[in-house]
Design an enzyme around this catalytic site. Structure first.
Site, short mmCIF file in Angstrom:
data_model
loop_
_atom_site.label_atom_id
_atom_site.label_comp_id
_atom_site.label_asym_id
_atom_site.label_seq_id
_atom_site.Cartn_x
_atom_site.Cartn_y
_atom_site.Cartn_z
N GLY A 52 -50.01 51.72 106.54
CA GLY A 52 -51.41 51.58 106.87
C GLY A 52 -51.20 51.16 108.22
N GLU A 53 -52.00 50.15 108.43
CA GLU A 53 -52.03 49.69 110.07
C GLU A 53 -51.52 48.20 109.76
OE1 GLU A 53 -52.17 51.31 112.96
OE2 GLU A 53 -51.89 49.27 113.60
N SER A 54 -50.10 47.94 110.55
CA SER A 54 -49.77 46.74 110.39
C SER A 54 -50.53 45.66 111.17
CB SER A 54 -48.45 46.56 111.15
OG SER A 54 -48.34 47.16 112.52
N CYS A 80 -43.17 51.61 106.08
CA CYS A 80 -43.85 51.70 107.53
C CYS A 80 -44.76 50.62 107.97
CB CYS A 80 -44.83 53.00 106.94
SG CYS A 80 -45.15 53.99 108.73
N ARG A 109 -43.21 50.24 117.25
CA ARG A 109 -44.35 50.86 116.43
C ARG A 109 -44.62 52.10 116.97
NH1 ARG A 109 -49.51 48.02 117.60
NH2 ARG A 109 -50.14 49.35 115.84
N ILE A 136 -45.13 59.16 109.05
CA ILE A 136 -46.67 59.19 109.45
C ILE A 136 -46.95 57.98 110.46
CG2 ILE A 136 -49.29 59.04 108.84
CD1 ILE A 136 -48.23 59.75 105.70
N ARG A 137 -46.93 58.51 111.82
CA ARG A 137 -47.00 57.55 112.76
C ARG A 137 -46.11 56.55 112.82
NH1 ARG A 137 -51.00 54.25 114.73
NH2 ARG A 137 -52.06 54.05 112.74
N HIS A 176 -42.54 57.21 104.33
CA HIS A 176 -43.48 57.18 103.10
C HIS A 176 -42.94 57.66 101.70
CE1 HIS A 176 -47.17 55.42 104.59
NE2 HIS A 176 -46.55 56.04 106.02
N GLU A 178 -43.37 57.12 98.76
CA GLU A 178 -44.18 57.03 97.78
C GLU A 178 -45.20 58.39 97.71
OE1 GLU A 178 -44.71 55.54 100.66
OE2 GLU A 178 -46.63 55.90 101.21
N1 GLN Z 1 -48.37 52.99 113.27
C1 GLN Z 1 -48.72 52.23 112.11
C2 GLN Z 1 -48.52 50.48 112.70
O1 GLN Z 1 -48.37 50.47 113.54
C3 GLN Z 1 -47.84 52.39 110.76
C4 GLN Z 1 -48.14 53.81 110.13
C5 GLN Z 1 -48.03 54.01 108.83
O2 GLN Z 1 -47.91 53.00 108.15
N2 GLN Z 1 -48.10 54.98 108.50
O3 GLN Z 1 -48.92 49.86 111.74
#
Ligand code: GLN
Length: 191
Positions: A52-54, A80, A109, A136-137, A176, A178
């Site tokens: 998600g987004e840390s 992630c 990141r 993913i990112r 990921h 999952e």
């Molecule tokens: N770029 C996101 C972060 O810095 C991580 C991306 C992800 O969990 N797929 O949190």
């Protein structure tokens, strides 16, 4: 087993599906918990911290007073953003972003670029086998502390790692699992 997924943000439901599949395959009788508050942590045997987004995870967990709870969970799968959250050092974090320090790694990141630079590939994971990996990112693990086991690499970089620290077993991936497989969830539950 009491199996939880941190259900605050990000790709949580896919982890629950993967855990259900893994438990069924292993013949484990399990209860599944969507972890959102302190009492949800009690008696957990395993927990997935999703991607998600840390930075958002950190804010939500701080606000809910949940940051101290993670060190008590016997088995953690951190993927992630989840891995960023439990690392020891974050490069390119936002101001005030402080990792939990559950495992001794440094992460950078968004190390592969923006969302458009997300990619998929095949990897060989030690003790697990061939896996399809979706990044993913994703972050990169830039430093590995003592006692960290590397389970998979991509282009020389560690992308799946594990660590047994006292009673706690941690499995971390920068991708990921999952979204493609339940083999990492199986590994966590059976180790
Ligand atoms: N770029 C996101 C972060 O810095 C991580 C991306 C992800 O969990 N797929 O949190």
């Amino acid at each position: 087993m009491r199996i939880g997924v941190l259900f605050l943000q990000g790709g949580a439901i896919e982890h629950e599906h993967a855990f259900r599949k893994a438990a069924k395959k292993l013949g484990i009788k399990a209860e599944f918990v969507r972890v959102r508050k302190k009492t949800d942590f009690s008696g957990l045997d395993a927990l997935a911290i999703p991607g998600g987004e840390s930075t958002v995870f950190q804010k939500l967990l701080e606000r809910k007073g949940l940051l101290p709870e993670f060190s008590k969970v016997p088995k953690i799968l951190a993927t992630c953003a989840g891995l960023i959250l439990i690392s020891s050092k974050i490069e390119d974090g936002i101001a005030g972003q402080k990792p939990l320090g559950l495992i001794d790694i440094a992460v950078k990141r968004n190390a592969y670029g923006s969302q458009l630079d997300s990619f998929e590939c095949e990897l060989e994971a030690k003790g697990i086998g061939a896996v399809h990996a979706i990044f993913i990112r994703a972050p990169k693990i830039t430093k590995l502390g003592k006692g960290m086991k590397v389970i998979a690499r991509h282009g020389g970089d560690p992308v799946a790692i594990s660590k047994k620290k006292g009673r706690q077993l941690i499995l971390g991936t920068t991708f990921h699992p999952e979204l493609a497989t339940s083999v990492f969830h199986e590994w966590l539950l059976s180790n």
